[in-house]
Write a protein that holds these residues in place. Structure first.
Motif, PDB file in Angstrom:
ATOM      1  N   ASN A  37      -0.690  -7.285 -19.290  1.00  0.00           N
ATOM      2  CA  ASN A  37      -0.650  -8.714 -19.013  1.00  0.00           C
ATOM      3  C   ASN A  37      -0.315  -8.819 -17.519  1.00  0.00           C
ATOM      4  O   ASN A  37      -0.165  -9.888 -16.889  1.00  0.00           O
ATOM      5  N   THR A  38      -0.550  -7.838 -16.630  1.00  0.00           N
ATOM      6  CA  THR A  38      -0.435  -8.106 -15.199  1.00  0.00           C
ATOM      7  C   THR A  38      -1.620  -8.571 -14.529  1.00  0.00           C
ATOM      8  O   THR A  38      -2.644  -8.239 -14.996  1.00  0.00           O
ATOM      9  N   ILE A  39      -1.385  -9.465 -13.434  1.00  0.00           N
ATOM     10  CA  ILE A  39      -2.480 -10.133 -12.847  1.00  0.00           C
ATOM     11  C   ILE A  39      -2.752  -9.419 -11.499  1.00  0.00           C
ATOM     12  O   ILE A  39      -1.797  -9.415 -10.677  1.00  0.00           O
ATOM     13  N   PHE A  40      -4.096  -8.929 -11.333  1.00  0.00           N
ATOM     14  CA  PHE A  40      -4.478  -8.232 -10.246  1.00  0.00           C
ATOM     15  C   PHE A  40      -5.599  -9.087  -9.601  1.00  0.00           C
ATOM     16  O   PHE A  40      -6.278  -8.488  -8.599  1.00  0.00           O
ATOM     17  N   HIS A  41      -5.729 -10.273  -9.730  1.00  0.00           N
ATOM     18  CA  HIS A  41      -6.447 -11.323  -9.121  1.00  0.00           C
ATOM     19  C   HIS A  41      -6.646 -11.022  -7.514  1.00  0.00           C
ATOM     20  O   HIS A  41      -5.568 -11.433  -7.026  1.00  0.00           O
ATOM     21  N   ASP A  42      -7.570 -10.778  -7.130  1.00  0.00           N
ATOM     22  CA  ASP A  42      -8.114 -10.661  -5.419  1.00  0.00           C
ATOM     23  C   ASP A  42      -7.156  -9.698  -5.163  1.00  0.00           C
ATOM     24  O   ASP A  42      -7.028  -9.800  -3.680  1.00  0.00           O
ATOM     25  N   ALA A  43      -6.553  -8.641  -5.642  1.00  0.00           N
ATOM     26  CA  ALA A  43      -5.684  -7.466  -5.092  1.00  0.00           C
ATOM     27  C   ALA A  43      -6.677  -6.497  -4.722  1.00  0.00           C
ATOM     28  O   ALA A  43      -7.881  -6.349  -5.079  1.00  0.00           O
ATOM     29  N   THR A  44      -6.278  -5.796  -3.701  1.00  0.00           N
ATOM     30  CA  THR A  44      -6.970  -4.667  -3.066  1.00  0.00           C
ATOM     31  C   THR A  44      -6.522  -3.440  -3.668  1.00  0.00           C
ATOM     32  O   THR A  44      -5.410  -3.072  -3.655  1.00  0.00           O
ATOM     33  N   SER A  70       1.041  -1.165   0.031  1.00  0.00           N
ATOM     34  CA  SER A  70      -0.030   0.069   0.022  1.00  0.00           C
ATOM     35  C   SER A  70       0.894   1.133  -0.020  1.00  0.00           C
ATOM     36  O   SER A  70       1.913   1.172   0.653  1.00  0.00           O
ATOM     37  N   SER A  71       0.521   2.329  -0.753  1.00  0.00           N
ATOM     38  CA  SER A  71       0.979   3.560  -0.616  1.00  0.00           C
ATOM     39  C   SER A  71       2.313   3.713  -1.401  1.00  0.00           C
ATOM     40  O   SER A  71       3.199   4.386  -1.370  1.00  0.00           O
ATOM     41  N   VAL A  72       2.348   2.713  -2.469  1.00  0.00           N
ATOM     42  CA  VAL A  72       3.805   2.385  -3.098  1.00  0.00           C
ATOM     43  C   VAL A  72       3.673   3.242  -4.366  1.00  0.00           C
ATOM     44  O   VAL A  72       2.536   3.231  -5.039  1.00  0.00           O
ATOM     45  N   ASP A  73       4.691   4.104  -4.932  1.00  0.00           N
ATOM     46  CA  ASP A  73       4.516   4.929  -5.884  1.00  0.00           C
ATOM     47  C   ASP A  73       5.183   3.990  -7.064  1.00  0.00           C
ATOM     48  O   ASP A  73       6.428   4.079  -7.340  1.00  0.00           O
ATOM     49  N   PHE A  74       4.515   3.474  -8.192  1.00  0.00           N
ATOM     50  CA  PHE A  74       4.928   2.606  -9.136  1.00  0.00           C
ATOM     51  C   PHE A  74       4.996   3.482 -10.331  1.00  0.00           C
ATOM     52  O   PHE A  74       5.246   2.856 -11.520  1.00  0.00           O
ATOM     53  N   SER A  75       4.494   4.581 -10.421  1.00  0.00           N
ATOM     54  CA  SER A  75       4.523   5.482 -11.543  1.00  0.00           C
ATOM     55  C   SER A  75       5.796   5.383 -12.536  1.00  0.00           C
ATOM     56  O   SER A  75       6.682   5.409 -11.952  1.00  0.00           O
ATOM     57  N   PHE A  76       5.286   5.448 -13.740  1.00  0.00           N
ATOM     58  CA  PHE A  76       6.375   5.097 -15.077  1.00  0.00           C
ATOM     59  C   PHE A  76       7.182   3.836 -14.965  1.00  0.00           C
ATOM     60  O   PHE A  76       7.870   3.842 -15.646  1.00  0.00           O
ATOM     61  N   ALA A 122      -2.410  -8.924  -3.397  1.00  0.00           N
ATOM     62  CA  ALA A 122      -1.464  -8.124  -2.646  1.00  0.00           C
ATOM     63  C   ALA A 122      -2.493  -6.924  -2.177  1.00  0.00           C
ATOM     64  O   ALA A 122      -3.618  -6.535  -2.736  1.00  0.00           O
ATOM     65  N   ASN A 123      -1.898  -6.135  -1.118  1.00  0.00           N
ATOM     66  CA  ASN A 123      -2.766  -4.999  -0.733  1.00  0.00           C
ATOM     67  C   ASN A 123      -2.065  -3.749  -1.286  1.00  0.00           C
ATOM     68  O   ASN A 123      -0.897  -3.441  -0.905  1.00  0.00           O
ATOM     69  N   LEU A 124      -2.734  -3.218  -2.462  1.00  0.00           N
ATOM     70  CA  LEU A 124      -2.311  -1.979  -3.168  1.00  0.00           C
ATOM     71  C   LEU A 124      -2.978  -0.724  -2.989  1.00  0.00           C
ATOM     72  O   LEU A 124      -2.750   0.520  -3.498  1.00  0.00           O
ATOM     73  N   CYS A 125      -3.785  -0.786  -1.748  1.00  0.00           N
ATOM     74  CA  CYS A 125      -4.644   0.279  -1.393  1.00  0.00           C
ATOM     75  C   CYS A 125      -3.634   1.863  -1.644  1.00  0.00           C
ATOM     76  O   CYS A 125      -2.522   1.681  -1.131  1.00  0.00           O
TER      77      CYS A 125
END
Length: 60
Positions: free
Chosen positions: A38-45, A7-13, A24-27
């Motif tokens: 082709n990225t998989i976000f299955h059951d990710a928040t 959570s709160s990670v900056d993946f920009s660019f 994963a918790n990506l809030c």
């Protein structure tokens, strides 16, 4: 079951092609202009994430 807290990670660019973020918790993370093809976000928040101008072609 593993749950990764990103959570709160900056993946920009970033290039995140073919990454598996399942459960994963990506809030509050930023994905501005990422290449997440082709990225998989299955059951990710993904609440309150910013996907502005992100390439999500083929993402699940």
């Amino acid at each position: 079951m593993l749950i990764f807290k990103l959570s709160s990670v900056d993946f920009s660019f970033a290039c995140l092609k073919n990454v598996i973020f399942s459960r994963a918790n990506l809030c509050h993370s930023k994905f501005q202009e990422v290449d997440a093809e082709n990225t998989i976000f299955h059951d990710a928040t993904v609440s309150d994430c910013d996907f502005t101008r992100a390439n999500l072609r083929g993402a699940v």
